[in-house]
Design an enzyme around this catalytic site. Structure first.
Site, PDB file in Angstrom:
ATOM      1  N   HIS A   1       1.300  -1.423  -0.391  1.00 14.40           N
ATOM      2  CA  HIS A   1      -0.270  -0.219   0.087  1.00 14.40           C
ATOM      3  C   HIS A   1       0.863   1.522  -0.201  1.00 14.40           C
ATOM      4  O   HIS A   1       1.859   0.787   0.228  1.00 14.40           O
ATOM      5  CB  HIS A   1      -0.757  -0.231   1.199  1.00 14.40           C
ATOM      6  CG  HIS A   1      -1.732   1.237   1.132  1.00 14.40           C
ATOM      7  ND1 HIS A   1      -2.126   2.605   1.498  1.00 14.40           N
ATOM      8  CD2 HIS A   1      -3.638   0.458   0.635  1.00 14.40           C
ATOM      9  CE1 HIS A   1      -2.878   2.309   1.230  1.00 14.40           C
ATOM     10  NE2 HIS A   1      -3.616   1.933   0.610  1.00 14.40           N
TER      11      HIS A   1
ATOM     12  N   ASP B   1      -7.629  -5.539   0.574  1.00 12.16           N
ATOM     13  CA  ASP B   1      -8.479  -5.974  -0.897  1.00 12.16           C
ATOM     14  C   ASP B   1      -8.328  -7.652  -1.229  1.00 12.16           C
ATOM     15  O   ASP B   1      -8.861  -8.805  -1.490  1.00 12.16           O
ATOM     16  CB  ASP B   1      -7.873  -5.481  -2.758  1.00 12.16           C
ATOM     17  CG  ASP B   1      -8.882  -4.176  -3.128  1.00 12.16           C
ATOM     18  OD1 ASP B   1      -9.717  -4.306  -2.278  1.00 12.16           O
ATOM     19  OD2 ASP B   1      -7.537  -3.382  -3.564  1.00 12.16           O
TER      20      ASP B   1
HETATM   21  N1  CMC Z   1       4.267  -7.592  -4.551  1.00  7.97           N
HETATM   22  C1  CMC Z   1       5.155  -7.759  -4.768  1.00  7.97           C
HETATM   23  N2  CMC Z   1       5.980  -6.077  -4.515  1.00  7.97           N
HETATM   24  C2  CMC Z   1       5.904  -5.263  -4.229  1.00  7.97           C
HETATM   25  C3  CMC Z   1       3.968  -5.370  -4.105  1.00  7.97           C
HETATM   26  C4  CMC Z   1       3.164  -6.178  -3.800  1.00  7.97           C
HETATM   27  N3  CMC Z   1       2.151  -6.224  -4.028  1.00  7.97           N
HETATM   28  N4  CMC Z   1       3.643  -3.979  -4.129  1.00  7.97           N
HETATM   29  C5  CMC Z   1       5.249  -2.797  -4.095  1.00  7.97           C
HETATM   30  N5  CMC Z   1       6.031  -4.085  -3.840  1.00  7.97           N
HETATM   31  C6  CMC Z   1       7.454  -3.595  -4.432  1.00  7.97           C
HETATM   32  C7  CMC Z   1       7.482  -2.760  -5.657  1.00  7.97           C
HETATM   33  O1  CMC Z   1       7.798  -3.952  -6.964  1.00  7.97           O
HETATM   34  C8  CMC Z   1       8.542  -1.952  -5.114  1.00  7.97           C
HETATM   35  O2  CMC Z   1      10.116  -2.452  -5.128  1.00  7.97           O
HETATM   36  P1  CMC Z   1      10.896  -1.752  -5.531  1.00  7.97           P
HETATM   37  O3  CMC Z   1      11.434  -0.212  -4.250  1.00  7.97           O
HETATM   38  O4  CMC Z   1      12.331  -2.877  -5.651  1.00  7.97           O
HETATM   39  O5  CMC Z   1      11.563  -1.039  -7.081  1.00  7.97           O
HETATM   40  C9  CMC Z   1       8.222  -1.234  -3.288  1.00  7.97           C
HETATM   41  O6  CMC Z   1       7.733  -2.649  -2.858  1.00  7.97           O
HETATM   42  C10 CMC Z   1       7.678  -0.439  -3.505  1.00  7.97           C
HETATM   43  O7  CMC Z   1       6.269  -0.442  -4.346  1.00  7.97           O
HETATM   44  P2  CMC Z   1       5.526   0.440  -5.426  1.00  7.97           P
HETATM   45  O8  CMC Z   1       4.863   0.351  -6.209  1.00  7.97           O
HETATM   46  O9  CMC Z   1       6.810   2.005  -5.654  1.00  7.97           O
HETATM   47  O10 CMC Z   1       5.201   1.843  -4.102  1.00  7.97           O
HETATM   48  P3  CMC Z   1       3.269   1.875  -4.002  1.00  7.97           P
HETATM   49  O11 CMC Z   1       3.391   3.004  -3.283  1.00  7.97           O
HETATM   50  O12 CMC Z   1       3.429   3.307  -5.801  1.00  7.97           O
HETATM   51  O13 CMC Z   1       2.220   0.874  -4.552  1.00  7.97           O
HETATM   52  C11 CMC Z   1       0.581  -0.055  -4.694  1.00  7.97           C
HETATM   53  C12 CMC Z   1       1.280   0.089  -3.355  1.00  7.97           C
HETATM   54  C13 CMC Z   1      -0.666  -0.552  -3.822  1.00  7.97           C
HETATM   55  C14 CMC Z   1      -0.109   0.103  -5.980  1.00  7.97           C
HETATM   56  C15 CMC Z   1       1.554  -2.117  -5.091  1.00  7.97           C
HETATM   57  O14 CMC Z   1       2.189  -2.331  -3.179  1.00  7.97           O
HETATM   58  C16 CMC Z   1       0.183  -2.315  -5.765  1.00  7.97           C
HETATM   59  O15 CMC Z   1       0.707  -2.523  -6.585  1.00  7.97           O
HETATM   60  N6  CMC Z   1       0.018  -3.602  -5.137  1.00  7.97           N
HETATM   61  C17 CMC Z   1      -0.404  -4.592  -5.602  1.00  7.97           C
HETATM   62  C18 CMC Z   1      -2.219  -4.081  -5.795  1.00  7.97           C
HETATM   63  C19 CMC Z   1      -3.122  -4.157  -4.557  1.00  7.97           C
HETATM   64  O16 CMC Z   1      -2.833  -4.864  -3.494  1.00  7.97           O
HETATM   65  N7  CMC Z   1      -3.661  -2.739  -4.638  1.00  7.97           N
HETATM   66  C20 CMC Z   1      -4.596  -2.640  -3.503  1.00  7.97           C
HETATM   67  C21 CMC Z   1      -3.700  -1.343  -2.613  1.00  7.97           C
HETATM   68  S1  CMC Z   1      -4.904  -1.495  -1.128  1.00  7.97           S
HETATM   69  C22 CMC Z   1      -7.182  -1.225  -1.951  1.00  7.97           C
HETATM   70  C23 CMC Z   1      -6.833   0.643  -2.740  1.00  7.97           C
HETATM   71  O17 CMC Z   1      -6.381   1.457  -2.227  1.00  7.97           O
HETATM   72  O18 CMC Z   1      -7.520   0.369  -3.698  1.00  7.97           O
END
Ligand code: CMC
Length: 428
Positions: free
Chosen positions: A306, A363
């Site tokens: 998140h 989720d």
């Molecule tokens: N699985 C594996 N690695 C992950 C995941 C995951 N679900 N989420 C983040 N990471 C890693 C990512 O690869 C990155 O690694 P590095 O720093 O080595 O490049 C690091 O963690 C930080 O990730 P980010 O994408 O820069 O973080 P963000 O804050 O931009 O993204 C997120 C947050 C929710 C989009 C992301 O965690 C994700 O894609 N999760 C899966 C989708 C999901 O479950 N979304 C629902 C969110 S909660 C409900 C809502 O808000 O709608």
């Protein structure tokens, strides 16, 4: 407000920027005078360090895993309150008295029907259309139906538009489902609760009587509470940005629905259940964990991680407990629940997930509950949209009432071609 300030040295001189304090949470540096004073913008793609507005609605402490609506912890609201009361709280700032609650419930109930002509919109969609696609279109179309509540500067008209939106969204969502399965639309039943009525409009058929199961009703109501609002997330910011131009309120909510649909946001609940089904059995979890950790593989554990929570998402805790209760009470043996719990256990003990502070989010477990209730995966994000409409409406109202509100208009760091002369097509 404080007299604190931050001094920024730009290389061409210094500027003092006021520091503002909220009631709780990080202070913010007020950069409104930055461009005028230095000719520079701030640069923050994804708004990771930017507070876009002042708000009194929802507070999140992502490090501690705290979520408060108008000061009340989400765990208490999920356990003791109901969705209608939480809707009132989000809109009005205080829990209602008994009379206020009854009046609010009555008002919302009286707006549940949609204009009969709205049904024509559904018939224009292919029968296999994704219900979120239908939601974007039909909710946007509401703006063509309710001309008497679209002067956003009139508080009374804003109130009516808000009530209509909250009241009609379950009807519209249930109709999207009915259309996708080829069953006749069901009219609202105002003798039922908000959530009971939605269940009936979704699952009842004219051929036989339908009884709302109180266990299912309570579980779904709780899911609605857990999704009702979440501060300045992508879809809420979209609603605020669309609304900042003075746009029609129904069109603004349609914009929020469009944003919510993405798999990184509300679409993750559908993606999470699909992923759990694909994994299928605990013995395959290691393979998927390895894929999630592999930089060369775009796969991510859906329902994990998140932007704000760097701790267990408090909503996921309630959701896991609710999933357990619902499966037990409905006597559903879902092997996917075992996969989910095992996956969570393995991920939470894995260095990659520990270091990156990746925990289950709201989720991760919601799909298991919705699946047990009988919703197809394509409806999951629709249910999220239904609940989040309350938050969008509350945030939209707050924005319009904010005297410092301006049209949202970010700037950019331009990295394209500099000025050049047009070349005739024959000379290129
Ligand atoms: N699985 C594996 N690695 C992950 C995941 C995951 N679900 N989420 C983040 N990471 C890693 C990512 O690869 C990155 O690694 P590095 O720093 O080595 O490049 C690091 O963690 C930080 O990730 P980010 O994408 O820069 O973080 P963000 O804050 O931009 O993204 C997120 C947050 C929710 C989009 C992301 O965690 C994700 O894609 N999760 C899966 C989708 C999901 O479950 N979304 C629902 C969110 S909660 C409900 C809502 O808000 O709608």
């Amino acid at each position: 407000m404080t007299n604190k300030s931050a001094t920024l040295n730009t290389g061409n001189g210094t500027i003092d920027l006021p520091i503002l304090s909220g009631t709780v949470g990080p202070d913010v540096i007020d950069v409104r005078k930055l461009y005028g004073g230095t000719g520079m913008f701030t640069y923050d793609p994804g708004f990771t360090s930017t507070a876009s507005c002042e708000s009194k609605i929802t507070y999140i402490d992502g490090d501690k895993g705290i979520l408060l609506h108008r000061g009340y912890p989400i765990e208490q609201l999920a356990e003791k309150s109901n969705f209608m009361e939480v809707a009132y709280l989000l809109l009005h700032g205080e829990l209602p008295t008994k009379e206020q609650y009854e009046q609010f419930r009555y008002t919302i109930t009286r707006h549940t029907m949609v204009h009969e002509q709205l049904a024509n919109f559904y018939r224009g969609f292919r029968r296999d259309a994704h219900p979120m696609a239908i939601m974007c279109g039909v909710v946007g179309a509401l703006s063509a139906f309710y001309h008497d509540s679209t002067d956003i500067n009139d508080p009374e008209q804003r109130k009516i538009a808000s009530h209509r939106m909250i009241a009609k969204i379950p009807t519209i969502a249930a109709m999207a489902y009915k259309y996708s399965v080829g069953q006749p639309f069901q009219y609202p039943d105002n003798s039922l609760s908000y959530t009971g009525n939605f269940l009936k409009m979704t699952f009842a058929v004219p051929a036989e009587p339908y009884e709302v199961d109180p266990v299912v009703e309570r579980a779904l109501d709780r899911i609605f509470i857990l999704h009702a609002d979440h501060e300045q997330n992508a879809s809420t910011s979209t609603v605020r940005l669309a609304g900042s131009s003075g746009a029609n309120p129904f069109a603004c909510i349609a914009a929020g629905i469009a944003c919510l649909w993405g798999p990184a946001h509300g679409g993750a609940n559908e993606a999470a259940l699909n992923m759990l089904r694909e994994i299928g059995t605990p013995s395959r979890i290691k393979e998927y964990i390895a894929r999630a950790k592999d930089k060369n593989d775009p796969f991510r554990l859906m329902g994990f991680g998140h932007r704000v929570y760097k701790n267990y998402d408090p909503r996921a805790k309630v959701m896991q407990q609710t999933a357990k209760e619902v499966l037990e009470r409905l006597n559903v043996k879902d092997p996917i629940f075992d996969v989910a719990r095992e996956l969570e256990h393995i991920a939470l003990n894995d260095d990659y997930f520990i270091e990156k502070k990746l925990y289950p989010n709201v989720d991760f477990y919601s799909g298991i509950i919705l699946n047990a209730i009988g919703f197809p995966t394509t409806m999951f994000t629709v249910l999220f949209a239904l609940a989040r409409t309350v938050g969008w409406v509350a945030q939209w109202n707050e924005m319009i009432e904010d005297p410092s509100q301006k049209i949202g208009r970010p700037r950019q760091l331009y990295v394209g071609a500099t000025q050049r002369d047009y070349v005739d097509i024959n000379q290129r």
